[in-house]
Design a protein around this motif. Structure first.
Motif, mmCIF file in Angstrom:
data_model
loop_
_atom_site.group_PDB
_atom_site.id
_atom_site.type_symbol
_atom_site.label_atom_id
_atom_site.label_comp_id
_atom_site.label_asym_id
_atom_site.label_seq_id
_atom_site.Cartn_x
_atom_site.Cartn_y
_atom_site.Cartn_z
ATOM 1 N N THR A 143 0.841 -1.187 0.000
ATOM 2 C CA THR A 143 0.000 0.000 0.000
ATOM 3 C C THR A 143 0.882 1.244 0.000
ATOM 4 N N LEU A 144 0.254 2.399 -0.177
ATOM 5 C CA LEU A 144 0.991 3.669 -0.156
ATOM 6 C C LEU A 144 1.660 3.857 1.199
ATOM 7 N N ASP A 145 0.957 3.487 2.259
ATOM 8 C CA ASP A 145 1.521 3.628 3.599
ATOM 9 C C ASP A 145 2.770 2.753 3.763
ATOM 10 N N ASP A 146 2.719 1.529 3.221
ATOM 11 C CA ASP A 146 3.881 0.633 3.286
ATOM 12 C C ASP A 146 5.074 1.241 2.553
ATOM 13 N N GLN A 147 4.804 1.817 1.388
ATOM 14 C CA GLN A 147 5.887 2.399 0.589
ATOM 15 C C GLN A 147 6.500 3.616 1.280
ATOM 16 N N MET A 148 5.662 4.425 1.934
ATOM 17 C CA MET A 148 6.173 5.594 2.643
ATOM 18 C C MET A 148 6.965 5.160 3.881
ATOM 19 N N GLU A 169 5.484 3.514 16.162
ATOM 20 C CA GLU A 169 4.302 3.955 16.900
ATOM 21 C C GLU A 169 3.934 5.389 16.531
ATOM 22 N N GLU A 170 4.969 6.253 16.449
ATOM 23 C CA GLU A 170 4.711 7.642 16.061
ATOM 24 C C GLU A 170 4.178 7.710 14.637
ATOM 25 N N TRP A 171 4.770 6.905 13.763
ATOM 26 C CA TRP A 171 4.370 6.883 12.349
ATOM 27 C C TRP A 171 2.899 6.500 12.200
ATOM 28 N N ASP A 172 2.475 5.510 12.967
ATOM 29 C CA ASP A 172 1.092 5.030 12.850
ATOM 30 C C ASP A 172 0.091 6.083 13.311
ATOM 31 N N ARG A 173 0.537 7.024 14.164
ATOM 32 C CA ARG A 173 -0.374 8.066 14.654
ATOM 33 C C ARG A 173 -0.426 9.271 13.723
ATOM 34 N N PHE A 174 0.519 9.395 12.809
ATOM 35 C CA PHE A 174 0.561 10.546 11.901
ATOM 36 C C PHE A 174 -0.604 10.501 10.911
ATOM 37 N N PRO A 175 -1.164 11.673 10.556
ATOM 38 C CA PRO A 175 -2.132 11.733 9.453
ATOM 39 C C PRO A 175 -1.410 11.417 8.130
ATOM 40 N N LYS A 177 -1.247 13.085 5.388
ATOM 41 C CA LYS A 177 -0.532 14.226 4.819
ATOM 42 C C LYS A 177 0.843 14.405 5.457
ATOM 43 N N VAL A 178 0.925 14.197 6.780
ATOM 44 C CA VAL A 178 2.208 14.319 7.475
ATOM 45 C C VAL A 178 3.154 13.212 7.009
ATOM 46 N N LYS A 179 2.631 12.002 6.857
ATOM 47 C CA LYS A 179 3.453 10.887 6.379
ATOM 48 C C LYS A 179 4.006 11.186 4.986
ATOM 49 N N ALA A 180 3.131 11.678 4.122
ATOM 50 C CA ALA A 180 3.556 11.980 2.745
ATOM 51 C C ALA A 180 4.614 13.076 2.745
ATOM 52 N N GLY A 181 4.435 14.094 3.607
ATOM 53 C CA GLY A 181 5.423 15.172 3.676
ATOM 54 C C GLY A 181 6.767 14.682 4.162
#
Length: 210
Positions: A143-148, A169-175, A177-181
């Protein structure tokens, strides 16, 4: 009117009545046949649907490979125990696979390679005919989340960026848009570092970059 005349008239009336009754009966019979045909038509259709459903349920996994093996045996005038010997299994085991009670794709790689040699086709083709692969095996299911997150793992391994890399844990809580940035900024910076290193090692790139 004489008695004879009256008797003849009554006889004519009776004959006409019989003819009308016979005509009505003849007209009624075809309707009955049509009604019977209409009544039985859905039942016949249901039976056909049930038979088709049964064929789908009985579909043997790897049937294309099994059919090719049987065809090759027939063309070469060989008994079916030949393929069992080649596979290194008993004839009973081979018959069990041919009947769909066992999956031919469950054979080990060495056995499938022997089947490929016997059929004189590439091993990968044997795997495909045996239904070894599913549609998911031909696509990248990340998924996109896996790739990021892969970019973040790369950031954590980078000495210059590891202090800024988020934990899982921090990553999973990010929205999103924040992950993509996060991922985009690191990929951009990482790409610039790679280009700088490449220009040092391959000076010709410096001219092309300008």
């Amino acid at each position: 009117m004489s008695a004879k005349t009256q008797a003849a008239a009554r006889g004519s009336q009776k004959a006409a009545t019989k003819r009308r009754v016979s005509a009505k009966s003849a007209q009624a019979k075809p309707r009955k046949q049509v009604e019977d045909t209409t009544t039985h038509a859905p039942a016949a259709a249901d039976t056909e649907i049930q038979e088709m459903a049964g064929e789908v349920r009985k579909r043997i996994e790897g049937i294309r490979l099994i059919k090719l093996i049987k065809k090759t045996l027939l063309e070469r005038d060989l008994p079916e125990r030949t393929i069992a010997d080649i596979m290194g299994v008993t004839t009973i085991y081979w018959n069990s696979m041919a009947n769909g009670n066992r999956k031919i794709k469950s054979l080990g790689k060495d056995k499938l390679e022997k089947v490929a040699d016997f059929l004189e086709i590439p091993t990968i083709q044997v795997y495909i005919l045996a239904d070894y692969f599913g549609p998911e095996d031909f696509f990248n299911v990340k998924t996109l989340d896996d790739q990021m997150w892969l970019a973040m793992k790369k950031m954590a391994e980078d000495p210059q960026w590891s202090a800024y890399a988020p934990t899982r844990e921090e990553w999973d809580r990010f929205p999103v848009k924040v992950k993509a940035g996060y991922a985009a900024l690191y990929e951009r910076a990482y790409g610039e570092v790679l280009m700088a290193k490449a220009q040092i090692e391959i000076p010709e790139l410096l001219g092309s970059a300008q």
